[in-house]
Design an enzyme around this catalytic site. Structure first.
Site, PDB file in Angstrom:
ATOM      1  N   GLN A 202      39.953  38.316  98.092  1.00 43.45           N
ATOM      2  CA  GLN A 202      39.100  39.498  98.300  1.00 43.45           C
ATOM      3  C   GLN A 202      38.097  39.278  99.433  1.00 43.45           C
ATOM      4  O   GLN A 202      37.527  40.240  99.937  1.00 43.45           O
ATOM      5  CB  GLN A 202      38.333  39.855  97.014  1.00 43.45           C
ATOM      6  CG  GLN A 202      39.219  40.382  95.902  1.00 43.45           C
ATOM      7  CD  GLN A 202      38.371  40.788  94.715  1.00 43.45           C
ATOM      8  OE1 GLN A 202      38.026  39.968  93.875  1.00 43.45           O
ATOM      9  NE2 GLN A 202      38.018  42.064  94.661  1.00 43.45           N
TER      10      GLN A 202
ATOM     11  N   HIS B 190      42.372  39.587  85.420  1.00 43.97           N
ATOM     12  CA  HIS B 190      42.225  40.422  86.618  1.00 43.97           C
ATOM     13  C   HIS B 190      42.078  39.529  87.860  1.00 43.97           C
ATOM     14  O   HIS B 190      42.741  39.754  88.878  1.00 43.97           O
ATOM     15  CB  HIS B 190      41.007  41.349  86.439  1.00 43.97           C
ATOM     16  CG  HIS B 190      40.690  42.202  87.627  1.00 43.97           C
ATOM     17  ND1 HIS B 190      40.722  43.583  87.584  1.00 43.97           N
ATOM     18  CD2 HIS B 190      40.296  41.869  88.889  1.00 43.97           C
ATOM     19  CE1 HIS B 190      40.387  44.055  88.786  1.00 43.97           C
ATOM     20  NE2 HIS B 190      40.113  43.044  89.588  1.00 43.97           N
ATOM     21  N   GLU B 191      41.215  38.514  87.762  1.00 36.09           N
ATOM     22  CA  GLU B 191      40.979  37.640  88.919  1.00 36.09           C
ATOM     23  C   GLU B 191      42.213  36.822  89.256  1.00 36.09           C
ATOM     24  O   GLU B 191      42.542  36.636  90.430  1.00 36.09           O
ATOM     25  CB  GLU B 191      39.785  36.706  88.672  1.00 36.09           C
ATOM     26  CG  GLU B 191      38.450  37.397  88.414  1.00 36.09           C
ATOM     27  CD  GLU B 191      38.118  38.509  89.386  1.00 36.09           C
ATOM     28  OE1 GLU B 191      38.580  38.466  90.546  1.00 36.09           O
ATOM     29  OE2 GLU B 191      37.402  39.439  88.984  1.00 36.09           O
TER      30      GLU B 191
ATOM     31  N   CYS C 242      37.362  47.387  90.634  1.00 32.26           N
ATOM     32  CA  CYS C 242      37.585  46.238  91.503  1.00 32.26           C
ATOM     33  C   CYS C 242      36.812  46.449  92.798  1.00 32.26           C
ATOM     34  O   CYS C 242      36.827  47.546  93.352  1.00 32.26           O
ATOM     35  CB  CYS C 242      39.084  46.110  91.780  1.00 32.26           C
ATOM     36  SG  CYS C 242      39.503  44.720  92.846  1.00 32.26           S
ATOM     37  N   LEU C 243      36.144  45.407  93.255  1.00 30.66           N
ATOM     38  CA  LEU C 243      35.381  45.521  94.506  1.00 30.66           C
ATOM     39  C   LEU C 243      36.289  45.853  95.687  1.00 30.66           C
ATOM     40  O   LEU C 243      35.834  46.390  96.688  1.00 30.66           O
ATOM     41  CB  LEU C 243      34.630  44.208  94.783  1.00 30.66           C
ATOM     42  CG  LEU C 243      33.481  43.885  93.814  1.00 30.66           C
ATOM     43  CD1 LEU C 243      32.925  42.500  94.100  1.00 30.66           C
ATOM     44  CD2 LEU C 243      32.381  44.923  93.882  1.00 30.66           C
TER      45      LEU C 243
ATOM     46  N   GLY D 294      33.315  39.355  88.685  1.00 26.10           N
ATOM     47  CA  GLY D 294      34.251  38.339  89.115  1.00 26.10           C
ATOM     48  C   GLY D 294      34.627  38.601  90.557  1.00 26.10           C
ATOM     49  O   GLY D 294      34.357  39.685  91.093  1.00 26.10           O
TER      50      GLY D 294
ATOM     51  N   HIS E 135      44.753  38.637  91.267  1.00 26.51           N
ATOM     52  CA  HIS E 135      44.450  38.680  92.706  1.00 26.51           C
ATOM     53  C   HIS E 135      45.117  37.514  93.441  1.00 26.51           C
ATOM     54  O   HIS E 135      45.516  37.653  94.591  1.00 26.51           O
ATOM     55  CB  HIS E 135      42.935  38.592  92.935  1.00 26.51           C
ATOM     56  CG  HIS E 135      42.210  39.907  92.861  1.00 26.51           C
ATOM     57  ND1 HIS E 135      42.509  40.962  93.682  1.00 26.51           N
ATOM     58  CD2 HIS E 135      41.181  40.311  92.076  1.00 26.51           C
ATOM     59  CE1 HIS E 135      41.692  41.983  93.404  1.00 26.51           C
ATOM     60  NE2 HIS E 135      40.879  41.614  92.426  1.00 26.51           N
TER      61      HIS E 135
HETATM   62 NI    NI Z   1      39.418  42.834  91.587  1.00 28.74          NI
END
Ligand code: NI
Length: 184
Positions: A54, A141-142, A99-100, A49, A145
């Site tokens: 991000q 999670h997304e 997480c990226l 995702g 953000h």
């Molecule tokens: Ni993330």
């Protein structure tokens, strides 16, 4: 098409409350280009995702995976201005999230296991659907953000916050089975 630079924890863009996207703009070039670039970026970095902040774009747009289509291929949903309703407050699902924007780390987070999601898709159509299990975790999670929240904020037991290699070696065996190293 472009692979975008991913913001890392500490960058203020990850801590902002993101802006709504006007539904009339969804099919416009700006939003469509962003969606395309986000897919390319997510694929490049093996994400399940990715949220727009991000990639330094603080608008309420995210891509969330974790589902499979009828043929068993991964399915990704584009979520624009998403709203989440928790369907069962008592039933929680825990997993080691990654997480990226927080590279190299994993942390144990428990979230509601079943949610209802209302969001515009990439065609500008308002959709509603129910998610359970891993896809429900990815979507929460997304959506976090989009409110400037990172999974690290939701870790309650910091003994379960570790570098990826150590998490694999010492922690992963505990309870989560199916869900692979997920970068969200
Ligand atoms: Ni993330």
């Amino acid at each position: 098409m472009a692979i975008l630079k991913v913001a890392r924890m500490g960058h203020p863009v990850l801590r902002r409350k993101c802006s709504l996207i006007a539904p009339s703009q969804i099919t416009g070039h700006k939003v469509q280009d962003l969606i395309r670039d986000m897919f390319e970026t997510m694929t490049e970095y093996n994400g399940v995702g990715l949220a727009a902040p991000q990639v330094h774009n603080p608008v309420r747009l995210a891509i969330a995976g974790g589902e499979a289509d009828a043929d068993g291929n991964p399915r990704y949903r584009v979520l624009i201005n998403p709203e989440i309703t928790v369907l069962d407050e008592d039933r929680k699902l825990g997993m080691y999230e990654g997480c990226l924007s927080v590279p190299g780390l994993r942390g144990w987070v428990e979230r509601p296991a079943k949610i209802r999601v209302k969001a515009y898709n990439e065609k500008g159509k308002l959709e509603e659907f129910t998610l359970e299990g891993f896809p429900a975790i990815v979507t929460q999670h997304e959506c976090d953000h989009l409110d400037g929240v990172l999974y690290v904020d939701r870790i309650t037991d910091t003994t379960k916050f570790a570098f990826e290699a150590e998490a694999d070696r010492f922690l992963e065996h505990e309870d989560d089975d199916d869900d692979e190293d997920a970068e969200l």
